[in-house]
Scaffold this active site. Structure first.
Site, PDB file in Angstrom:
ATOM      1  N   ASP A  30      40.087 -14.460   2.363  1.00  0.00           N
ATOM      2  CA  ASP A  30      39.034 -15.468   2.379  1.00  0.00           C
ATOM      3  C   ASP A  30      37.701 -14.723   2.421  1.00  0.00           C
ATOM      4  OD1 ASP A  30      37.901 -17.977   2.414  1.00  0.00           O
ATOM      5  OD2 ASP A  30      39.025 -18.683   4.156  1.00  0.00           O
ATOM      6  N   HIS A  76      34.078 -20.796   8.742  1.00  0.00           N
ATOM      7  CA  HIS A  76      32.766 -20.357   8.271  1.00  0.00           C
ATOM      8  C   HIS A  76      31.848 -20.061   9.454  1.00  0.00           C
ATOM      9  CE1 HIS A  76      34.208 -22.350   4.586  1.00  0.00           C
ATOM     10  NE2 HIS A  76      33.421 -21.503   3.960  1.00  0.00           N
TER      11      HIS A  76
END
Length: 495
Positions: free
Chosen positions: A265, A193
């Site tokens: 993702d 992230h």
């Protein structure tokens, strides 16, 4: 009507829509989502802000399906519902199911299958047909901050057999499984992230340690696999697997023989966004072999349109071949047809959580050591951990089973041991932490409390990587789900 809907590009725009599952804000579908579904948008991804009550979610998913023009092809309605710390359906109160670390600690594949079947039945009852789970990551010595309790454990064989059981449980309930994070996020010290992560070791170690759970998932019939923004220098060079043809076409499709849907993702994650931008990452991912694109929780209509336009432009300029885009769209179309056929079969109504499978699993996972404490007017200090971005903020802790004034929630850096000790005078002291080993402030606070009050009861609701001094009354739950919290509260005599 956008410019993409006119002229020669309209067919390409439809193909681009056919491989996108964007998010949206709010608890009802906005007009742009419904219109996109009517044009052939593949589906959507739901997050916590889309969730309120079961009735509301059911109405939402019904409206999404109704907007799709072909009854024989359901839209993909995807969600991250892993159990444990990562829950969207139950983020306000915490999941009624323990997560993978707890299930791995029990090591009963029939229990793992039952828990994931219960999760699948809950989702199916809400109209959700695609679960971005399970995690097949094998933890390494560094304890990946992105994974932690989301992993079944550090043993490859254990993770493999439980990954297969999880896939079987979900898909046995009529919900497609998307196994992640290929080729393995468990031996990385970086959360993707925030930045691109590099997998420790070489390709030989990857094959031996990280790939077997994905092979097990494929053998179990997983419908989808999610690669992540992970760099394997020997295989992908400086690129993350998400945009690497060597990782997706060579390793996943070629070596492992996966023929299902490859799902990206979230493309807003900084590991790819900072380098390529979201539209650029989308183009590179599809060119490398990705079939279905997740845009991430904070993406909006403007970003969805930008990605859609970028895909069209990429075919026009030759970055993506028309055949590659058609192949991705065709694979997603087959997925959607399968989802519709599965729904037509019907599955039992939800209620598995109510029958206790989650709590039973959580009770089996708790590990207790040291003297058993008898609590008197306990003061319960819950230390808020460093945020795991995948889990986000969710309801956790022992609060539901004790008087409100018994619990104090503190941030690790703000926790003053002297103030806590003064407040606990004449009372039992319970310290509840999550992953104490990961944060120096939490570690320091816990050590200070134990030094001054050796009778402090320590409850670890993350991974028990740090062991307290001998003689400490200690519980490890292997996760912070509501079920795991209740199991701990019961052992402490609170519930």
């Amino acid at each position: 009507m956008t410019t993409l809907e006119t002229g020669a590009d309209s067919a390409l725009a439809r193909l681009a829509d056919a491989i996108l599952i964007p998010p949206f804000p709010g608890r009802s579908a906005p007009r742009w989502i419904l219109e996109a579904l009517s044009r052939g948008l593949a589906g959507v991804t739901l997050f916590g802000p889309n969730i309120a009550t079961p009735e509301q979610v059911s109405e939402l998913t019904t409206s999404l399906r109704s907007a799709a023009p072909v009854p024989s092809a359901d839209p993909v309605i995807a969600i991250d519902e892993e159990g444990g710390d990562v829950t969207r359906v139950a983020y306000a109160d915490g999941s009624p199911y323990p997560g993978n670390a707890a299930l791995g600690a029990v090591d009963d594949v029939s229990l793992t299958r039952a828990v994931y079947r219960a999760i699948g039945l809950d989702l199916a009852a809400l109209g959700i047909n695609f679960n971005l789970a399970p995690c097949a990551d094998v933890l390494g010595s560094a304890d990946s901050p992105a994974v932690g309790t989301r992993s079944f454990g550090a043993d490859t064989d254990l993770v493999s057999r439980h990954t297969a059981a999880a896939v079987a449980g979900l898909q046995g309930a009529g919900v497609a499984a998307c196994t992640k994070h290929f080729p393995g996020h468990g031996r990385t010290g970086t959360d993707t992230h925030a930045a691109i992560a590099t997998i420790e070791g070489g390709l030989a170690e990857l094959r031996q340690r990280d790939l077997p759970p994905f092979a097990a998932a494929i053998h179990a019939g997983t419908i989808a696999i999610m690669p992540s923004h992970l760099r394997i220098p020997e295989l992908t060079g400086d690129l993350p697997a998400t945009v690497s043809a060597a990782a997706l076409g060579g390793l996943l499709r070629g070596e492992l023989g996966f023929t299902g849907v490859i799902v990206s993702d979230a493309l807003e994650m900084r590991a790819v966004r900072d380098r390529f931008g979201v539209p650029g990452a989308a183009v590179l991912a599809v060119a490398a072999g990705t079939d279905l694109l997740c845009l991430g929780r904070d993406s909006d209509e403007e970003e969805y349109l930008a990605v859609r336009s970028a895909l069209v432009d990429a075919v026009r300029d030759g970055t993506i071949t028309g055949t590659r885009l058609e192949d991705a769209a065709d694979r997603v179309a087959r997925l959607r047809g399968g989802l519709a056929r599965t729904r037509s079969l019907g599955f039992p109504a939800a209620g598995a959580a109510a029958d206790g499978v989650g709590l039973a699993a959580a009770r089996r996972a708790v590990r207790a050591s040291g003297p058993r404490a008898t609590l008197s007017r306990p003061l319960i200090i819950e230390v808020e951990p460093l945020e795991n971005i995948a889990a986000g903020r969710f309801g956790w802790g022992l609060g539901p089973w004790v008087p409100t004034d018994s619990v104090r929630r503190v941030n690790a850096g703000d926790g003053d041991a002297a103030v806590i000790l003064a407040a606990a005078t004449g009372r039992s002291l319970v310290a509840v932490v999550r992953d104490a080993h990961r944060d120096a402030n939490t570690f320091s606070l816990v050590r200070a409390l134990l030094a001054a009050r050796p009778d402090t009861v320590l409850v670890e609701m993350g991974l028990p990587r740090w062991q307290p001094p001998d003689g400490t009354s200690y519980l490890a739950t292997y996760g912070a789900s509501r079920a795991s919290a209740q199991a701990a509260a019961e052992l402490l005599g609170l519930a």
